[in-house]
Design an enzyme around this catalytic site. Structure first.
Site, PDB file in Angstrom:
ATOM      1  N   GLU A  29       0.800  -1.226   0.000  1.00  0.00           N
ATOM      2  CA  GLU A  29       0.000   0.000   0.000  1.00  0.00           C
ATOM      3  C   GLU A  29       0.835   1.280   0.000  1.00  0.00           C
ATOM      4  OE1 GLU A  29      -4.157  -1.657   1.890  1.00  0.00           O
ATOM      5  OE2 GLU A  29      -2.911  -0.380   3.155  1.00  0.00           O
ATOM      6  N   GLU A  40      -5.531  -8.413  -0.187  1.00  0.00           N
ATOM      7  CA  GLU A  40      -6.354  -8.148   0.997  1.00  0.00           C
ATOM      8  C   GLU A  40      -7.786  -7.889   0.558  1.00  0.00           C
ATOM      9  OE1 GLU A  40      -5.033  -5.043   3.625  1.00  0.00           O
ATOM     10  OE2 GLU A  40      -2.929  -5.676   3.528  1.00  0.00           O
TER      11      GLU A  40
END
Length: 475
Positions: free
Chosen positions: A194, A382
Site C-alpha cells: 500500500e 487483501e
C-alpha cells in the site's frame, strides 16, 4: 483489451446463452456455475507490526510505528503494538488456525527491524531465526508463504525516513538479503504494501506514522521514493532469489465502479483508474509519470533522476491488489472525461468510517488492472471488513462480515469466470489485530482475539470461509 457483449457475459456467469431472453425470475431459477478454478489459491493475510508484539525482544530495533503509537493522541485509546496478538510467541497456534480453515497460502510480512535493527548494516541472526521458524512451520502444515518485505514498519534509525532517497536503496539491500536467506523455501515475494498509505497518509495527511504534513513538493518526492524502493526491491530479489521465484507488490489502488454498466461509464472508469493512480501503480506498470499528473503538480512534481523510471517499472510476475471499497464514477464532458461521485451520508458501510460497501468493486478492480496493464497474474492480497464484534455465550456470529465477504466474492468470481487472470485471494485478516491509528477498536479478523488473554476464537466468518475453500465455490 478484452471486450465482452451480453452473450459473453452470460457465458462468463455460467448461464446458457438461451437464458438471455428469459424473464428475470426464470433466469434466477437456473443453476449457476459458481466455482473457482481448481488451482485457485485461497489464503489469509496479516502484517508483522499488527500481530507480532515482542517489540523489544531478540534484537529487534524500534520502528516509526513504535514511536508514533507511543506519542500521545496519535492512536485510539493510547494503544500500541507492543504485544498485539503476541504472534512472535504464538505463531505455531496461528499456523494451526490457518490449517483448520484449509487455506493453502499465507501472506505475511517480515519486520525489517528484526533483520536489520538499524535499517541496514549487520543482520540480526535472531530475527532471521524467527522467520525461519515461521516459514518452516507453514510449509510443514502444507501452507505456502507469500512474503511482503515492507508493510509500513520502517526502522526508526534510517536517517530522514522516506524523505531520504537513500531509504529506497536500504529497502533494496534488505529485500535482497531476505530473498537470499529465505528464498530456498519462499517462492513468492511482494515488495511493499500500500504505497498510498505509507506515503500519503503518513507524510501528507499525518494520520499514520511518521505523522507528517509535508508540502506538496516534499510529499510527491516521498511518493517517488516509495515507488523507487519497490523497483529496487524487485531487482534485488530477482538477483538473489532462486530461479522460478515470483515477485509482485500489494497495492491499494484507487478503484472505481461505473454508475451504470454502459460503454460511456465503463470508459470513465478506465480513465479514472489510470489517472487517479498516476503516482503509484500507473507509474510502475507504464514506466512513466503521466503528463497530466506532472502538469497538475507543476513545480511540486517529483524530481526524477536518470534511470529511475526503468527501475520503478522492473518487470513483475504478478500484481496483487487490496480491495475494500470503491468510488463511483460517471462519464463527464469535462477534460478528464469522468467525475468521481461522493459517498452519501446514508451510503452503507462497515464499522470503519471509510469502509463503504460496494461489492462490484471486486469485479471492476480485477477487470481494469487486467485491461489497462495486462499483468501475467493477479491476486487479491487483501479483502475483508471491520465489524462491531461482540462475543455471546462463547460464540461470535458475525453475519455482517459473512454478508460482506459473500457479496464481494460473487464479483471476484465473475471476474474469474470472464477469463481475467485472478489466481488467488488472501482474506484480511486471520485474526483481530492492531489496526494502526484505530488501535484495537476495529476488528477485521475471522478469529476473535481476547487481547487480555490472547485466546483466539473462530467466528462464524471462519466457518463460512472454510466451507468456501472446501467447495472451491461460492457459498
Amino acid at each position: 483489451m478484452a471486450q465482452f457483449n451480453r452473450r459473453d457475459i452470460g457465458k462468463g456467469l455460467g448461464l446458457a446463452a438461451t437464458t438471455l431472453g428469459m424473464p428475470a425470475a426464470a433466469r434466477a431459477a437456473m443453476p449457476r456455475d459458481a466455482s473457482f478454478p481448481s488451482d485457485f489459491q485461497w489464503g489469509c493475510a496479516t502484517a508483522s507490526y499488527q500481530i507480532e508484539g515482542a517489540v523489544n525482544e531478540d534484537g529487534r530495533g524500534p520502528t516509526i510505528w513504535d514511536t508514533f503509537s507511543h506519542t500521545p493522541g496519535k492512536v485510539a485509546n493510547g494503544e500500541n503494538g507492543d504485544v498485539a496478538c503476541d504472534s512472535y510467541h504464538r505463531y505455531a497456534e496461528d499456523i494451526a488456525l490457518l490449517k483448520a480453515m484449509g487455506v493453502r497460502t499465507y501472506r505475511m510480512s517480515v519486520a525489517w527491524s528484526r533483520i536489520f535493527p538499524e535499517g541496514r548494516g549487520k543482520p540480526n541472526p535472531k530475527g532471521l531465526d524467527y522467520y525461519n521458524r515461521v516459514v518452516d512451520g507453514l510449509l510443514a502444515a502444507g501452507i505456502e508463504p507469500y512474503v511482503t518485505t515492507f508493510h509500513w514498519d520502517l526502522p526508526q534509525a534510517l536517517p530522514g525516513g522516506w524523505q531520504n532517497r537513500d531509504t529506497a536503496y536500504a529497502l533494496g539491500d534488505y529485500a535482497g538479503y531476505l530473498a537470499k536467506s529465505l528464498g530456498d523455501r519462499v517462492h513468492n515475494f511482494m515488495t511493499v504494501n500500500e504505497l498510498r498509505c505509507f506515503t500519503d497518509i503518513g507524510h501528507i495527511e499525518g494520520r499514520h506514522a511518521p505523522g507528517l504534513k509535508l508540502l506538496p513538493a516534499q510529499g510527491n518526492q516521498v511518493r517517488h521514493h516509495g515507488v523507487l524502493a519497490h523497483g529496487l526491491a524487485v531487482q534485488a530479489i530477482r538477483a538473489n532469489a532462486r530461479p522460478g521465484t515470483r515477485i509482485g507488490l500489494a497495492d491499494n489502488t484507487s478503484f472505481f465502479v461505473p454508475v451504470i454498466e454502459t460503454p460511456e461509464h465503463i470508459e470513465a472508469v478506465r480513465r479514472a483508474t489510470r489517472e487517479e493512480n498516476a503516482m503509484f501503480l500507473t507509474a510502475i506498470m507504464e514506466g512513466k509519470y503521466l503528463d497530466s499528473y506532472l502538469a497538475e503538480q507543476g513545480a511540486a512534481a517529483p524530481k526524477v533522476q536518470a534511470g529511475d523510471m526503468k527501475i520503478i517499472s522492473s518487470p513483475l510476475d504478478f500484481v496483487a491488489i487490496n480491495v475494500y471499497t470503491p468510488s463511483y464514477v460517471r462519464s463527464d464532458s469535462g477534460p478528464k472525461g469522468y467525475k468521481i461521485l461522493p459517498h452519501l451520508p446514508q451510503s452503507p458501510r462497515m464499522a470503519s468510517p471509510w469502509l463503504y460497501v460496494g461489492p462490484e468493486v471486486g469485479y471492476w478492480s480485477v477487470r481494469m488492472v487486467s485491461e489497462l496493464w495486462k499483468p501475467k497474474a493477479l491476486y487479491i492480497s487483501e479483502n475483508g471488513c471491520s465489524a462491531d464484534d461482540v462475543m455471546a455465550d462463547g460464540r461470535l456470529d458475525d453475519a455482517d462480515r459473512v454478508m460482506y465477504l459473500r457479496n464481494y466474492m460473487t464479483h471476484f468470481q465473475r471476474a474469474v469466470a470472464e477469463g481475467y487472470p485472478l489466481k488467488g485471494y488472501f482474506l484480511w485478516s486471520l485474526m483481530d489485530n492492531f489496526e494502526w491509528a484505530d488501535g484495537y477498536s476495529k476488528r477485521f479478523g475471522v478469529h476473535y482475539v481476547d487481547f487480555a488473554t490472547q485466546k483466539r476464537t473462530p467466528k462464524l466468518s471462519a466457518a463460512w470461509y472454510r466451507e468456501l475453500i472446501r467447495r472451491n465455490a461460492l457459498v
